[in-house]
Design an enzyme around this catalytic site. Sequence first.
Site, PDB file in Angstrom:
ATOM      1  N   CYS A   1       0.835  -1.209   0.000  1.00 58.47           N
ATOM      2  CA  CYS A   1       0.000   0.000   0.000  1.00 58.47           C
ATOM      3  C   CYS A   1       0.871   1.262   0.000  1.00 58.47           C
ATOM      4  O   CYS A   1       1.425   1.612   1.032  1.00 58.47           O
ATOM      5  CB  CYS A   1      -0.897  -0.069   1.236  1.00 58.47           C
ATOM      6  SG  CYS A   1      -1.686   1.465   1.709  1.00 58.47           S
TER       7      CYS A   1
ATOM      8  N   CYS B   1       0.159   3.861   2.656  1.00 55.43           N
ATOM      9  CA  CYS B   1       0.577   3.380   3.984  1.00 55.43           C
ATOM     10  C   CYS B   1       2.057   3.700   4.207  1.00 55.43           C
ATOM     11  O   CYS B   1       2.438   4.178   5.277  1.00 55.43           O
ATOM     12  CB  CYS B   1       0.354   1.878   4.117  1.00 55.43           C
ATOM     13  SG  CYS B   1      -1.367   1.363   3.941  1.00 55.43           S
TER      14      CYS B   1
END
Length: 104
Positions: A29, A32
């Site tokens: 991600c 993230c």
Amino acid sequence: MAEVTDGDFAAEVIDSELPVLVEFTADWCPPCRQMGPVLSALAEEEGGRLKVVQLDVDTNPVTTNAYKVLSMPTFMVFRGGEPVKAMVGARPKRRLLEELSDVL
């Protein structure tokens, strides 16, 4: 910044004296990964008032499913063992602090 797992989530988050900001994250991600430095700085600055931890959704499905986390990154604040706030998506530190002001 500490990482928590299905195995120690209760001890580290639910039983914590301080409010805990949990980032539900994943290696794949990009937003993230973008939040990593922001959360590290937040953990340093607010260490006396807030505990900041990460939980990898891929390796900890029990906790991820228990809190119905579908998008990454999802941030949840736990206080007194209960989730009191949830936010989805990357954000700058200043905005994150504003959103956390009511739970700190």
